[in-house]
Write a protein that holds these residues in place. Structure first.
Motif, short mmCIF file in Angstrom:
data_model
loop_
_atom_site.label_atom_id
_atom_site.label_comp_id
_atom_site.label_asym_id
_atom_site.label_seq_id
_atom_site.Cartn_x
_atom_site.Cartn_y
_atom_site.Cartn_z
N GLY A 35 0.68 -1.19 0.09
CA GLY A 35 -0.05 -0.17 0.00
C GLY A 35 0.66 0.96 0.18
N GLY A 36 2.20 1.39 0.62
CA GLY A 36 3.18 2.56 1.14
C GLY A 36 3.36 2.69 -0.76
N ILE A 37 3.97 1.25 -1.12
CA ILE A 37 4.44 2.17 -2.55
C ILE A 37 3.31 2.31 -3.38
CG2 ILE A 37 5.48 0.73 -4.22
CD1 ILE A 37 6.72 -0.73 -2.39
N ALA A 38 2.06 2.01 -3.65
CA ALA A 38 1.02 2.33 -4.17
C ALA A 38 0.49 3.84 -4.10
CB ALA A 38 -0.16 1.25 -4.07
N ALA A 39 0.85 4.29 -2.79
CA ALA A 39 0.67 5.57 -2.62
C ALA A 39 1.27 6.32 -2.90
CB ALA A 39 0.25 5.65 -0.91
N GLN A 40 2.39 5.71 -3.40
CA GLN A 40 3.64 7.16 -4.28
C GLN A 40 3.55 6.41 -5.41
OE1 GLN A 40 7.69 6.40 -2.53
NE2 GLN A 40 6.70 4.44 -1.08
N ASN A 41 2.17 5.90 -6.05
CA ASN A 41 2.55 5.69 -6.86
C ASN A 41 3.19 5.23 -7.97
OD1 ASN A 41 0.29 6.06 -9.84
ND2 ASN A 41 1.12 7.78 -10.18
N TRP B 326 -9.67 1.99 12.11
CA TRP B 326 -9.19 2.65 11.72
C TRP B 326 -7.92 2.06 10.40
CZ3 TRP B 326 -9.40 7.88 9.73
CH2 TRP B 326 -10.03 8.38 9.76
N GLU B 327 -7.74 0.53 10.80
CA GLU B 327 -7.05 -0.44 10.72
C GLU B 327 -7.96 -1.13 9.24
OE1 GLU B 327 -6.01 -3.32 12.90
OE2 GLU B 327 -3.58 -2.22 13.73
N ASN B 328 -9.22 -1.13 9.17
CA ASN B 328 -9.68 -1.78 8.17
C ASN B 328 -9.76 -0.56 7.08
OD1 ASN B 328 -12.16 -3.85 8.63
ND2 ASN B 328 -12.09 -2.95 10.61
N ILE B 329 -10.10 0.34 7.66
CA ILE B 329 -9.50 2.12 6.28
C ILE B 329 -8.10 1.74 5.97
CG2 ILE B 329 -10.30 4.77 6.10
CD1 ILE B 329 -12.04 5.07 8.88
N LEU B 330 -7.38 1.39 6.77
CA LEU B 330 -6.14 1.47 6.27
C LEU B 330 -6.35 0.47 5.57
CD1 LEU B 330 -2.67 1.88 5.56
CD2 LEU B 330 -2.69 1.05 8.12
N GLN B 331 -7.00 -1.12 5.46
CA GLN B 331 -6.72 -2.43 4.25
C GLN B 331 -7.71 -1.80 3.48
OE1 GLN B 331 -4.02 -3.70 5.45
NE2 GLN B 331 -3.37 -2.87 6.93
N LEU B 332 -8.46 -0.63 3.48
CA LEU B 332 -9.18 -0.48 2.31
C LEU B 332 -8.17 0.44 1.21
CD1 LEU B 332 -12.60 -0.32 3.66
CD2 LEU B 332 -11.71 -2.16 2.61
N TYR B 333 -7.95 1.48 2.08
CA TYR B 333 -6.84 2.43 1.34
C TYR B 333 -5.50 1.60 0.61
CZ TYR B 333 -9.32 7.15 2.34
OH TYR B 333 -9.76 7.64 2.23
N ASN B 334 -5.70 0.58 0.97
CA ASN B 334 -4.15 -0.02 0.89
C ASN B 334 -4.62 -0.72 -0.69
OD1 ASN B 334 -1.78 0.45 2.51
ND2 ASN B 334 -2.68 -0.99 3.44
N LYS B 335 -5.64 -1.47 -0.16
CA LYS B 335 -6.74 -2.06 -1.80
C LYS B 335 -6.40 -1.34 -3.20
CE LYS B 335 -8.18 -6.13 0.11
NZ LYS B 335 -9.26 -5.82 1.79
N LEU B 336 -8.11 0.18 -2.19
CA LEU B 336 -7.98 0.47 -3.44
C LEU B 336 -6.98 1.10 -4.28
CD1 LEU B 336 -10.41 2.75 -4.12
CD2 LEU B 336 -10.12 4.40 -2.59
N LEU B 337 -6.02 2.11 -3.58
CA LEU B 337 -4.37 1.79 -3.96
C LEU B 337 -3.99 1.14 -5.30
CD1 LEU B 337 -3.24 3.85 -1.47
CD2 LEU B 337 -3.45 5.19 -3.38
N ASN B 348 -5.14 10.26 2.60
CA ASN B 348 -6.23 9.77 3.19
C ASN B 348 -5.38 8.59 3.76
OD1 ASN B 348 -8.05 12.14 2.88
ND2 ASN B 348 -9.16 10.38 0.61
N ARG B 349 -4.64 7.24 2.95
CA ARG B 349 -4.16 6.07 3.23
C ARG B 349 -3.41 7.17 4.52
NH1 ARG B 349 0.57 4.07 2.56
NH2 ARG B 349 0.20 1.80 3.51
N THR B 350 -2.33 7.81 4.09
CA THR B 350 -1.89 8.28 4.91
C THR B 350 -1.93 8.90 6.22
OG1 THR B 350 -0.52 9.01 3.49
CG2 THR B 350 0.85 9.85 5.27
N TYR B 351 -3.24 9.36 6.13
CA TYR B 351 -3.94 9.84 7.97
C TYR B 351 -4.24 8.70 8.19
CZ TYR B 351 -7.52 11.75 10.28
OH TYR B 351 -8.81 12.98 11.52
#
Lengths: 113, 432
Positions: A35-41, B326-337, B348-351
């Motif tokens: 996710g961290g890598i994806a967040a950096q595009n 917040w852990e759920n939201i984080l994992q969802l953003y991980n997938k979304l990205l 938002n993921r960083t938040y």
């Protein structure tokens, strides 16, 4: 921008399977790292995990079982990232959860055909 | 989504509010039906007929009072005006009668069907017409606003924060394209639905976001944009062949977001951030609807970005800051990205990361994002550094302030800086 393949290797015998909760915690570490890598595009391909069984096919139709999990460094999965250089790719590799279990990560540049 | 009875509704509406309201809700419905009948190349004729209908309404209703059923009145008058037009313009009538295949018998009198079903079918067909791949994406949203939601050039320009000429040209070009490509307004085939549904959904998504995140100060306009996006999305869900999981996921997302509409704008028009919102102002009915559509969306194999965003929005309807949330939201953003990168999702993921694992981890990750040209990036870092290093926080907020032109954003950032100063005084007090 170039693309690099991250190949994850580990000694899977050395890593105990763990309880469902532990496995979930490990999964979460991986998701956070990717996710961290994806967040950096910079994620080019989210890749896949590989099963531990395999076959090796050689010339003259010789098919053998393996590589065996007894091998210290079995490929367990891969992802592809976007980076300008090996240096940048190596920087991204830091923090990979594979190191928590004694594994390693091989970086190879992808040459488009 | 049932509305209160229409009679009841009109009773409370003053006459001078009623016509603009009906103009907004009915104008495009009648135009859709007529354009479907005439063909998109004759959309101006359809628009003229309906404008003329509203002109008659404003003249007659003022003199004679409101009719029993204003909508039915409009439909009847529009039908008659269309028939008159066709009588007066034999050539046009013959042309559309022979050209257009939707009319059962070419010589029979043209039937103008303003039933709810035909209005919905026409608007649905129009939606898939607007999202024809021959039209550029940004023009699709503009066209949808214009042709489906009854927004004028002025309102579209204000929603996009650009000038009228740009919008006018963009729409003319798009309409010209529909004309030259001879695009027909016909019910989409299954193949077209599968091909274009992602486009239709992303247009509705943009339409909704245009309302929800618009920097426009016009609160009513913003809300109407959101409601229109929801109404059109609901048309997709009412129709069996377009009632797909991703359409339900998108509607669920819209319901969750719009549940916070009343809570997110302060008295000065500034945005009230999620953390500072009074959750008693959140609309519980919309939250329940969101949950309903999210369950519907779960019936399928596909996991679209709308599913993930709806699930994230679901967690945001739980005000309490639990670790689980917040852990759920984080994992969802991980997938979304992983499905689709966007700078806002990255921020938002960083938040979420900060909420789940603390600010220090999040600051390290934030600094890798390479988004230093965005005011939101600096606002986030301002937030993350608050209480950790207030001088750095201030510096980031100041950069954020310099990077935004929107008065609304400036208000929010200034508010944050003010609260930072308050927190800064604390250590000094300890020292003195």
């Amino acid at each position: 921008m170039k693309e690099f393949l991250f190949v994850f290797r580990n000694d899977y015998k050395a890593v105990p399977p763990g309880s469902p909760e532990e496995m979930q915690a490990v999964m979460k570490q991986w998701m956070d790292w990717i996710g961290g890598i994806a967040a950096q595009n910079k994620l080019a391909d989210k890749g896949n995990r590989l099963g531990s069984e395999g076959k090796v096919v050689r010339a003259n139709n010789i098919i053998t079982d393996g590589p065996y999990t007894e091998i210290k460094e079995l490929i367990g999965g891969y992802i592809a990232v976007k980076a300008d250089s090996f240096e940048e790719a190596s920087e991204m590799a830091k923090g990979c959860p594979i190191f928590n279990t004694g594994g390693n990560l091989e970086i190879r540049e992808i040459i488009p055909m | 989504m049932p509305l209160t009875s229409k009679r009841h509704f009109y009773f409370f509406m003053k006459e001078n509010e009623l016509i603009p309201h009906l103009f907004r809700t009915e104008f495009r419905k009648i135009v859709s039906v007529l354009s479907k009948l005439f063909g998109i190349e004759h959309i101006e004729i359809a628009e003229d007929i309906v404008s003329d209908t509203f002109l008659s309404a404003s003249e007659l209703w003022g003199l004679k009072g409101l009719p029993e059923n204003p909508t039915a009145w409009l439909y009847t008058v529009a039908k008659n005006k269309t028939k008159d037009y066709l009588k007066r313009n034999h050539l046009f009538a013959q042309k559309i009668a022979t050209e257009i295949k939707y009319i059962s018998t070419a010589t029979a009198e043209i039937e103008i069907d303003l039933s709810t079903k035909n209005i919905n079918d026409s608007q649905l067909a129009m939606m898939f017409t607007v999202c024809n791949p021959c039209i550029a994406a940004e023009a699709q949203v503009g066209l949808a606003l214009n042709l489906l939601c009854g927004f004028g050039i002025n309102e579209i320009a204000s929603a996009f924060l650009t000038n009228k000429d740009v919008i006018y040209k963009r729409l003319q070009r798009a309409k010209e394209k529909l004309r030259t490509e001879k695009v027909r307004i016909i019910p989409p085939t299954l193949l077209e639905i599968n091909e274009r549904l992602p486009n239709v959904l992303s247009t509705l998504y943009l339409l909704f976001n245009e309302g929800y995140y618009s920097s426009s100060q016009n609160f009513t306009l913003q809300k109407e944009l959101c409601l229109e996006a929801m109404r059109l999305n609901y048309l997709l869900i009412e129709n069996d062949i377009t009632n797909k999981p991703s359409a339900n996921a998108l509607l669920s997302l819209m319901c969750f977001h719009s549940s916070r509409f009343e809570a997110r704008t302060g008295t000065n028009g500034e945005i009230i951030l999620y953390d500072d919102q009074d959750e008693t102002l959140w609309n519980k009915e919309l939250i329940q609807k969101g949950e309903y559509f999210l369950n519907k969306a779960a019936q399928g194999e596909q996991l679209s970005k709308y599913h993930l965003e709806a699930a994230i929005a679901y967690w945001h309807t739980q005000k309490e800051d639990t670790n689980e949330k917040w852990e759920n939201i984080l994992q969802l953003y991980n997938k979304l990205l992983q499905i689709e990168y966007s700078p806002v999702a990255a921020l938002n993921r960083t938040y979420a990361l900060a909420k789940a694992y603390g600010n220090a981890v999040a600051i390290t990750e934030a600094e890798k994002l390479n988004l230093s040209g965005m005011h939101l990036y600096h606002s986030l870092l301002g937030n993350l550094y608050t209480g950790v290093d207030n001088i750095k926080a201030l510096r980031h907020y100041e950069t954020a302030l310099a990077l935004t032109n929107s008065a609304k954003n400036k208000l929010t950032i200034t508010k944050n800086i003010r609260s930072l100063n308050l927190k800064q005084e604390d250590p000094a007090k300890v020292i003195s």
